[in-house]
Design an enzyme around this catalytic site. Sequence first.
Site, PDB file in Angstrom:
ATOM      1  CB  SER A 146      23.746  31.957  70.610  1.00  0.00           C
ATOM      2  OG  SER A 146      22.749  31.625  69.668  1.00  0.00           O
ATOM      3  CE1 TYR A 159      22.733  26.993  72.650  1.00  0.00           C
ATOM      4  CE2 TYR A 159      21.071  28.438  71.690  1.00  0.00           C
ATOM      5  CZ  TYR A 159      22.359  27.945  71.719  1.00  0.00           C
ATOM      6  OH  TYR A 159      23.284  28.410  70.803  1.00  0.00           O
TER       7      TYR A 159
END
Length: 287
Positions: A146, A159
Site C-alpha cells: 500500500s 495496518y
Amino acid sequence: MSARETFGGGVAVITGAGAGIGAGLARQASRLGMTVVLADVDAAAVAALREELTAAGGSAVEAVCDVRDANAVEELAETVYRDIGDVRLLVNNAGVEQFGYLWDTPVANWQRVVDINISGVFYGVRAFLPRMMATDAPAWVWNLSSIGGVAVVPLQAPYIMSKHAVLALTECLHLEVKSAGHDHHVHVQAVLPGAVVSNIFESAGGVNSGDAGAAEAQRTAMLDIKAEAMDPIAAAEVVFEQAAEGRFYLLTQPDYVGSAMAERARVLTSQEPPRLRTERRFDPAQN
C-alpha cells in the site's frame, strides 16, 4: 509486451476478490482473457462476481477461502492445480484495516490484521509458489502492500505496520526467487495502491475501550478520501500494464504513490523523526 499478451489465457488466483481493488483486478484479469479464481471469505460477494464475469463471457470460479488458515490456502492451491490448471498469476490481496491508538487496540483486532494482512500473504506464497517454480512456464506473484507501506500514519499503526511488512517480505522474496534460479520465469512484484474505492474503512476494526472517539475520527477522515478515490478497474488496468512492462513496484497512481516513496527516502536519509500531519511535507492521507 502488452498486458493481454502477457497474461491473457492464463489462470489468475486472487484473494480478497470480493470487493475493492481485488474485485477490480479480477474484472481486469477476466477482460484480458484469464480464467479467474475468486477467493474470499464472503461467499455471496464472489458468487455475484463470478456470475457477472461469466455473463460477460469470461471464465471464473468462486472459492470460499479464509487466508488466515494455512491449510485452507494449501487446499485452494491443490484444487486449482488439479481442477483448473497451472497458475500464471497469484495475487495475495486480502487485507483489513484497524483504527485507534495502538495501546487501545484489542488483542483480537491486532491478531486479525497480522493473520490476514501478513500471514495470509505468507500462506499464499507457501502454497502456490513452489508449484509455480516447478515448471518453466512464466508466472507472476503480486503481493499487495500500500502507499501505507512507505508512510507512517497515527491511529492506523497495525495496518501501516502490516503493509511495511508485506513490502519487505516481497522485496526479500524477489531476491530469494532470483537466488534460487527461478527468476527467468517467476516474477515477484509489489503492488502499492494509493486511495482506491473499497469498503476497507467501513469494515475496519475500532476500539472497545480507551479513546474510541479518536479511532472513529480517523475512520471518518479516511472515509472522506473515498469520494475522490480511484476506480478499482482503472487501478487494475494500470497495475497490469506496469507488470507487463516488468516493473517491480506497481503503483496505481504513479505520481502520488511515487511522491510518498520519495518522501520516505528523504526522511530516512535525513534521519528525521516522524512528524504529525500538520508538520509533515507529505500527507499520505490526502489524494
